[in-house]
Design an enzyme around this catalytic site. Structure first.
Site, short mmCIF file in Angstrom:
data_model
loop_
_atom_site.label_atom_id
_atom_site.label_comp_id
_atom_site.label_asym_id
_atom_site.label_seq_id
_atom_site.Cartn_x
_atom_site.Cartn_y
_atom_site.Cartn_z
N THR A 179 0.85 -1.20 0.00
CA THR A 179 0.00 0.00 0.00
C THR A 179 0.88 1.24 0.00
O THR A 179 2.07 1.15 -0.32
CB THR A 179 -1.01 -0.03 1.19
N ASN A 180 0.33 2.39 0.34
CA ASN A 180 1.13 3.62 0.38
C ASN A 180 0.68 4.48 1.56
O ASN A 180 -0.19 4.08 2.32
CB ASN A 180 1.01 4.36 -0.95
N ASP A 181 1.27 5.66 1.67
CA ASP A 181 1.05 6.49 2.87
C ASP A 181 -0.25 7.29 2.88
O ASP A 181 -0.51 8.02 3.82
CB ASP A 181 2.21 7.49 3.00
N SER A 182 -1.06 7.18 1.84
CA SER A 182 -2.27 8.00 1.79
C SER A 182 -3.24 7.61 2.92
O SER A 182 -3.52 6.42 3.12
CB SER A 182 -2.97 7.81 0.45
N ALA A 228 -4.96 7.41 -3.76
CA ALA A 228 -3.60 7.09 -4.23
C ALA A 228 -3.67 5.64 -4.69
O ALA A 228 -3.61 4.70 -3.88
CB ALA A 228 -2.61 7.26 -3.10
#
Ligand code: CTP
Length: 400
Positions: free
Chosen positions: A211-214, A277
């Site tokens: 996943t990502n930091d959003s 994101a």
């Protein structure tokens, strides 16, 4: 919607008075200006001082305690009130309101105000079911007042039953809905808006993912702002944030799930905002059981995800498409490239390397790019305010 709204909380004497104190705090948190009036019996449960401190205003308890000689206090309070919330509403105040009795600060002010009323009954189940209470509630509904359904659960009497005061956040939600239903000239009324939010999750196996930091904050604030401007909102979210009320929320994980949820509604959408994101890649295979340690290096092969915004850019007929560009460098170049490449109508760019902007922050600073138009710079502000600015800019471009 409740921002700067004059909310008067009328507290009457039931054991749930202690929960009304928390409600006042929640109204203040939602941006409302709050005043409190209490009946004599309510003050037996909780001191007015509690409400004074929470509301940052003097509490009204006595009709004849005229603090300002130039005003008649119950009329002054009635005129100031833009939303009256009666909570907890006892059988007694319900009876008085239904039958035109005004004999103390609470009932006289309620008689004198023209503001919408939200009545939150909370009492013993037998008192609630008493035919007199039921008849009074029907009468109050007939007067156009909004009545919240009491919760069922453990009552103060020590047994399960109907009559519990709903949780304060549910009451704030109902108040918000009531204010929204009375609002006139909502610029996004009858408009269908799809908003995506959060960082998508691409599974490797049942317990691991990419996943990502959003955080989803920007997307959720946009959804709330669109709701408050009267839109029918579908929020397709991969975020762990609490679901906002007053809209259709579709929780998703992967980019492909997000795409399918969005495309389901795309045809009838007027505006689509891709604040999510979206992960550009996903593992080519997903293990259906937890992968075990291999005691050697392993490789996870990634394949490309569909580009949701670009797909919509190819298929759009009338939809206004808004994309985001979270960049760490060359913001303008990348944003303009995305605008063109994805055939979007607007790209909202931010520099996520800045302290006060981007992923997981409560504030943001953005530049709005549109084809053949000068960029619009929106200075650092809360994501809620930035959301409004983005929507106003889009409304201006669509000529709403
Ligand atoms: N987007 C999308 N589908 C994808 C990737 C991105 O719909 N598979 C959307 C995002 O929601 C955002 C916009 O496209 O509104 C730009 O996303 P971004 O990740 O910045 O763009 P990419 O095309 O992935 O470019 P890069 O990662 O190389 O910056």
């Amino acid at each position: 919607m409740l921002e700067k709204k004059h909310v008067t909380v009328f507290v009457t004497g039931g054991i749930a008075v202690y929960k009304a104190a928390d409600l006042v705090r929640k109204f203040i948190k939602a941006g409302a200006e709050v005043r409190v009036a209490m009946t004599e019996s309510a003050t037996q449960f909780v001191q007015p001082l509690t409400f004074q401190i929470l509301s940052r205003n003097e509490v009204y308890t006595n009709t004849f305690d005229e603090k300002e000689p130039e005003n008649v206090s119950h009329i002054h309070l009635a005129d100031w009130t833009e939303l009256a919330v009666i909570v907890p509403a006892t059988a007694n105040i319900i009876g008085k309101m239904a039958n035109g009795i005004a004999d103390d600060m609470v009932s006289t002010t309620l008689m004198a105000t023209t503001a919408p009323r939200l009545i939150v009954p909370a009492m013993n189940q037998n008192m609630l079911e008493n035919p007199a209470t039921q008849a009074n509630l029907v009468k109050l509904e007939g007067y156009g007042y909004t009545i919240m359904e009491p919760d069922t659960g453990f009552l103060a009497e020590g047994y399960e039953g109907k009559g519990r005061m709903p949780e304060p956040e549910k009451i704030v939600e109902a108040a918000h809905q009531l204010v929204l239903s009375r609002a006139v000239d909502l610029p996004l009324e009858n408009k269908n808006i799809i908003i995506s939010a959060g960082g998508t999750i691409e599974r490797i196996d049942p317990v691991r993912y990419i996943t990502n930091d959003s955080s989803g904050k920007m997307g959720h604030r946009l959804a709330e702002a669109a709701r408050d401007l009267g839109a029918n909102v579908t929020l397709v979210t991969a975020s762990k944030l609490e679901h906002p009320f007053g809209m259709n929320v579709v929780p998703v994980q992967s980019a492909r799930e997000m795409q399918s949820a969005i495309m389901d509604k795309f045809e009838t959408a007027d505006i689509v905002i891709m604040a999510a994101a979206v992960s550009d890649y996903r593992p080519k295979t997903q293990a259906d059981k937890k992968m075990k340690k291999a005691h050697q290096d392993i490789q996870i092969l990634l394949e490309e995800n569909p580009d949701i915004l670009a797909t919509m850019g190819q298929q759009k007929t009338h939809q206004f498409l808004i994309g985001f560009a979270a960049e760490t460098n060359d913001v303008e170049m990348y944003a303009k490239d995305k605008l063109k490449r994805k055939n979007a109508d607007m790209v909202v760019a931010n520099d996520v390397s800045k302290e006060h902007a981007g992923f997981n922050k409560d504030t943001n600073e953005v530049i709005i790019y549109q084809p053949d138009q000068e960029p619009i710079h929106i200075n650092t502000n809360t994501k809620a305010e930035i959301a409004k600015e983005i929507l106003y800019t889009a409304m201006n471009s669509i000529k709403l």
